[in-house]
Motif scaffolding. Structure first.
Motif, mmCIF file in Angstrom:
data_model
loop_
_atom_site.group_PDB
_atom_site.id
_atom_site.type_symbol
_atom_site.label_atom_id
_atom_site.label_comp_id
_atom_site.label_asym_id
_atom_site.label_seq_id
_atom_site.Cartn_x
_atom_site.Cartn_y
_atom_site.Cartn_z
ATOM 1 N N GLN A 134 0.854 -1.198 0.000
ATOM 2 C CA GLN A 134 0.000 0.000 0.000
ATOM 3 C C GLN A 134 0.884 1.241 0.000
ATOM 4 O O GLN A 134 1.568 1.507 0.977
ATOM 5 N N GLY A 135 0.863 1.977 -1.095
ATOM 6 C CA GLY A 135 1.601 3.231 -1.163
ATOM 7 C C GLY A 135 0.681 4.386 -0.824
ATOM 8 O O GLY A 135 -0.472 4.405 -1.246
ATOM 9 N N CYS A 136 1.172 5.337 -0.066
ATOM 10 C CA CYS A 136 0.378 6.505 0.327
ATOM 11 C C CYS A 136 0.973 7.770 -0.260
ATOM 12 O O CYS A 136 2.057 7.759 -0.834
ATOM 13 N N ILE A 137 0.262 8.862 -0.079
ATOM 14 C CA ILE A 137 0.734 10.182 -0.497
ATOM 15 C C ILE A 137 0.988 10.994 0.766
ATOM 16 O O ILE A 137 0.076 11.237 1.548
ATOM 17 N N GLN A 138 2.248 11.377 0.963
ATOM 18 C CA GLN A 138 2.644 12.153 2.126
ATOM 19 C C GLN A 138 3.030 13.565 1.702
ATOM 20 O O GLN A 138 3.594 13.757 0.619
ATOM 21 N N VAL A 139 2.757 14.531 2.576
ATOM 22 C CA VAL A 139 3.155 15.925 2.332
ATOM 23 C C VAL A 139 3.840 16.457 3.586
ATOM 24 O O VAL A 139 3.319 16.311 4.695
ATOM 25 N N TYR A 140 5.010 17.064 3.397
ATOM 26 C CA TYR A 140 5.698 17.776 4.468
ATOM 27 C C TYR A 140 5.672 19.254 4.092
ATOM 28 O O TYR A 140 6.204 19.644 3.053
ATOM 29 N N THR A 141 5.036 20.066 4.918
ATOM 30 C CA THR A 141 4.807 21.466 4.585
ATOM 31 C C THR A 141 5.063 22.360 5.786
ATOM 32 O O THR A 141 5.465 21.886 6.854
ATOM 33 N N GLY A 142 4.811 23.644 5.637
ATOM 34 C CA GLY A 142 4.917 24.597 6.739
ATOM 35 C C GLY A 142 6.096 25.536 6.579
ATOM 36 O O GLY A 142 6.952 25.352 5.711
ATOM 37 N N ASN A 143 6.142 26.536 7.443
ATOM 38 C CA ASN A 143 7.204 27.544 7.398
ATOM 39 C C ASN A 143 8.463 27.107 8.133
ATOM 40 O O ASN A 143 9.496 27.759 8.028
ATOM 41 N N GLY A 144 8.382 26.029 8.879
ATOM 42 C CA GLY A 144 9.528 25.576 9.663
ATOM 43 C C GLY A 144 10.556 24.815 8.848
ATOM 44 O O GLY A 144 10.281 24.335 7.749
ATOM 45 N N LYS A 145 11.738 24.698 9.414
ATOM 46 C CA LYS A 145 12.840 23.946 8.813
ATOM 47 C C LYS A 145 12.551 22.444 8.913
ATOM 48 O O LYS A 145 11.967 21.997 9.877
ATOM 49 N N GLY A 146 12.977 21.694 7.919
ATOM 50 C CA GLY A 146 12.933 20.244 8.046
ATOM 51 C C GLY A 146 12.088 19.492 7.037
ATOM 52 O O GLY A 146 11.985 18.270 7.119
ATOM 53 N N LYS A 147 11.480 20.157 6.073
ATOM 54 C CA LYS A 147 10.615 19.473 5.102
ATOM 55 C C LYS A 147 11.415 18.511 4.228
ATOM 56 O O LYS A 147 11.093 17.325 4.141
ATOM 57 N N THR A 148 12.466 19.026 3.604
ATOM 58 C CA THR A 148 13.319 18.169 2.767
ATOM 59 C C THR A 148 14.032 17.136 3.625
ATOM 60 O O THR A 148 14.136 15.966 3.242
ATOM 61 N N ALA A 168 11.736 14.292 4.342
ATOM 62 C CA ALA A 168 11.540 13.454 3.148
ATOM 63 C C ALA A 168 12.762 12.570 2.910
ATOM 64 O O ALA A 168 12.638 11.383 2.607
ATOM 65 N N ILE A 169 13.955 13.145 3.071
ATOM 66 C CA ILE A 169 15.186 12.368 2.901
ATOM 67 C C ILE A 169 15.263 11.270 3.963
ATOM 68 O O ILE A 169 15.627 10.133 3.661
ATOM 69 N N GLY A 170 14.906 11.611 5.196
ATOM 70 C CA GLY A 170 14.908 10.600 6.263
ATOM 71 C C GLY A 170 13.994 9.434 5.947
ATOM 72 O O GLY A 170 14.357 8.268 6.144
ATOM 73 N N GLN A 171 12.825 9.732 5.419
ATOM 74 C CA GLN A 171 11.884 8.677 5.027
ATOM 75 C C GLN A 171 12.487 7.838 3.890
ATOM 76 O O GLN A 171 12.361 6.616 3.871
ATOM 77 N N GLY A 172 13.155 8.533 2.959
ATOM 78 C CA GLY A 172 13.803 7.825 1.856
ATOM 79 C C GLY A 172 14.942 6.933 2.319
ATOM 80 O O GLY A 172 15.103 5.809 1.841
ATOM 81 N N VAL A 173 15.726 7.415 3.280
ATOM 82 C CA VAL A 173 16.837 6.617 3.830
ATOM 83 C C VAL A 173 16.281 5.365 4.515
ATOM 84 O O VAL A 173 16.804 4.265 4.350
ATOM 85 N N ARG A 174 15.206 5.534 5.280
ATOM 86 C CA ARG A 174 14.579 4.386 5.939
ATOM 87 C C ARG A 174 14.124 3.362 4.894
ATOM 88 O O ARG A 174 14.358 2.156 5.039
ATOM 89 N N ALA A 175 13.477 3.839 3.843
ATOM 90 C CA ALA A 175 12.987 2.940 2.785
ATOM 91 C C ALA A 175 14.158 2.235 2.090
ATOM 92 O O ALA A 175 14.110 1.025 1.855
ATOM 93 N N ALA A 176 15.212 2.992 1.781
ATOM 94 C CA ALA A 176 16.388 2.409 1.120
ATOM 95 C C ALA A 176 17.038 1.345 2.007
ATOM 96 O O ALA A 176 17.534 0.338 1.507
ATOM 97 N N GLY A 177 16.991 1.556 3.313
ATOM 98 C CA GLY A 177 17.538 0.568 4.252
ATOM 99 C C GLY A 177 16.834 -0.768 4.166
ATOM 100 O O GLY A 177 17.422 -1.810 4.449
ATOM 101 N N ASP A 178 15.578 -0.739 3.751
ATOM 102 C CA ASP A 178 14.820 -1.979 3.544
ATOM 103 C C ASP A 178 14.790 -2.380 2.070
ATOM 104 O O ASP A 178 13.918 -3.127 1.627
ATOM 105 N N GLU A 179 15.751 -1.833 1.322
ATOM 106 C CA GLU A 179 15.944 -2.149 -0.095
ATOM 107 C C GLU A 179 14.761 -1.765 -0.972
ATOM 108 O O GLU A 179 14.524 -2.374 -2.015
ATOM 109 N N LEU A 180 14.012 -0.750 -0.562
ATOM 110 C CA LEU A 180 13.029 -0.157 -1.461
ATOM 111 C C LEU A 180 13.793 0.813 -2.348
ATOM 112 O O LEU A 180 14.765 1.437 -1.919
#
Length: 179
Positions: free
Chosen positions: A6-20, A23-35
């Protein structure tokens, strides 16, 4: 591909620091499981730390950029804006092909909201793209000012909120932290 049921659609938004960063952290986690993770960075042409880090995670995590280095959008001439629009359209065509061919398990559209805000793509184009998402691919989008139409489609929206920021103390953007 197809490791996600099940793939979902996630959005990271707002005026604060940390959106990218999120997203990179989520990508690193996924890559760790060979996605397989593809990140397309919009409105970013200069060298950033994540390019070097993510290169070490290939073939599981790859970053793609289609734009040449320029200043901020509001500093560009009309000619430069037209050129940028063509590069953005090329990047978006790449994203469509990636989805259609199921080339990755997770597709990150970094700063896509900035693209929409600056009218380099239309909200309708991005909504149509999201509706074409295969069931087993995760999409993550970042940037401020999420249009209502995208909020309705998203499965998760996280807002980064400035409570306190060291920029207010005059500390400038730092290599390895902000870029």
């Amino acid at each position: 591909m197809g490791k996600l049921s099940q793939g979902c659609i996630q959005v990271y938004t707002g005026n604060g620091k940390g959106k990218t960063t999120a997203a990179i952290g989520q990508g690193v986690r996924a890559a760790g499981d060979e996605l397989k993770v593809y990140m397309v960075q919009f409105l970013k042409g200069s060298e950033t730390g994540e390019l070097k880090s993510i290169a070490k995670l290939e073939p599981y995590f790859k970053i793609f950029r289609f734009e040449k280095k320029r200043g901020f959008f509001w500093t560009l001439s009309d000619e430069e804006k037209a050129e940028l629009k063509k590069e953005i359209e090329k990047a978006f065509e790449f994203c469509k092909e990636v989805l259609k061919n199921k080339e990755c398990d997770m597709l990150i559209l970094d700063e896509i909201m900035g693209v929409l805000h600056n009218k380099l793509l239309t909200v309708e184009e991005v909504v149509e793209f999201l509706k074409s998402k295969p069931e087993d691919i995760e999409i993550i989008m970042t940037g401020r000012n999420v249009p209502n139409e995208i909020q309705e489609i998203a499965d998760l929206i996280t807002e980064m909120k400035d409570i306190k920021h060291y920029f207010e103390k005059g500390i400038p953007a730092r290599k390895g932290i902000e870029f």
